[in-house]
Design a protein around this motif. Sequence first.
Motif, PDB file in Angstrom:
ATOM      1  N   SER A 185      -5.525  -4.814   5.285  1.00 60.60           N
ATOM      2  CA  SER A 185      -6.842  -4.215   5.114  1.00 60.60           C
ATOM      3  C   SER A 185      -6.935  -2.810   5.699  1.00 60.60           C
ATOM      4  N   ILE A 206      -5.750  -9.797   1.655  1.00 59.29           N
ATOM      5  CA  ILE A 206      -6.033  -8.477   2.217  1.00 59.29           C
ATOM      6  C   ILE A 206      -6.700  -8.562   3.581  1.00 59.29           C
ATOM      7  N   TRP A 207      -7.620  -9.493   3.772  1.00 67.65           N
ATOM      8  CA  TRP A 207      -8.377  -9.549   5.030  1.00 67.65           C
ATOM      9  C   TRP A 207      -8.032 -10.760   5.890  1.00 67.65           C
ATOM     10  N   TYR A 211      -5.150  -2.782   0.843  1.00 64.62           N
ATOM     11  CA  TYR A 211      -6.518  -2.485   0.419  1.00 64.62           C
ATOM     12  C   TYR A 211      -6.567  -1.372  -0.634  1.00 64.62           C
ATOM     13  N   LEU A 222     -14.014  -3.478  -1.810  1.00 62.97           N
ATOM     14  CA  LEU A 222     -13.650  -3.229  -0.413  1.00 62.97           C
ATOM     15  C   LEU A 222     -14.880  -3.145   0.483  1.00 62.97           C
TER      16      LEU A 222
END
Length: 269
Positions: free
Chosen positions: A93, A125-126, A247, A255
């Motif tokens: 991220s 991603i997170w 990201y 995002l």
Amino acid sequence: MYDGDVLAGNWRRPGKGKIPQVPAELDLVVEDADSGFCGAVVACDKEAVTLEDRFGKRRLFPLAPAAFLLEGRAVTLVRPVAAAAGGPRRSASGSIAVEGLKARVARESRIYVEGVHDAALVEKIWGHDLRVEGVVVEYLEGVDDLPAIVEEFGPSTGRRLGVLVDHLVQGSKESRIAAQVTSPDVLIVGHPYIDIWQAVKPSVLRIPAWPDVPRGVPWKEGVIAALGWRMEPAEAWRRILGAVSTYSDLEPELLGRVEELIDFVTEAS
């Protein structure tokens, strides 16, 4: 007989010295010498670099000798060397990774997303950030019953709920459903895309754009057919998800919304 390497130095302008090699670092702005396309570096591998211009258009260029102009001077772009071991490591991220992380005990607050594909993309991603914060992501299989789901969750101070909704645009079915939820401890945000697939930048998949699908045609199947992919939706999703690594591979409209949800559910506790 040639004296030394005939390709050494500036072969386009003999006698002007060697062409400097410049690492293709992210956000470096260069111009392709042949086409005149000017943009910032958004990705680079061992064979090619991807540039994005100020309008968001992306193009892929081979890492050829003296193929680019940097501030008007010919340069050879090369793949950047990996960051030194002593520097901070970044998560997918873009946040500073926490080394030796042990997942925090889960908060009562939660983030809900529409489907399993949404959950997989958010995790990829997170995932690191969510484990640092102790936030669990669950998927709903659609938002038709969202008001009842929120009531069952029982949001309150310290027990917040964030919801990510597909196709949350004015006048959509999703927007009408979201408007029924009025709790101050619930935040519903969304992206404009029909499906989370579209939140992946087309350039990541080396396609010019996500195709338009006629009304009445199932969206995923329509996309697969238009792209000429001979595969089932589950296989197509694996291909899409496998192409995503950071990201920067996702559209800003997604995002910002995910970051907003993480901030919201971690703010009160």
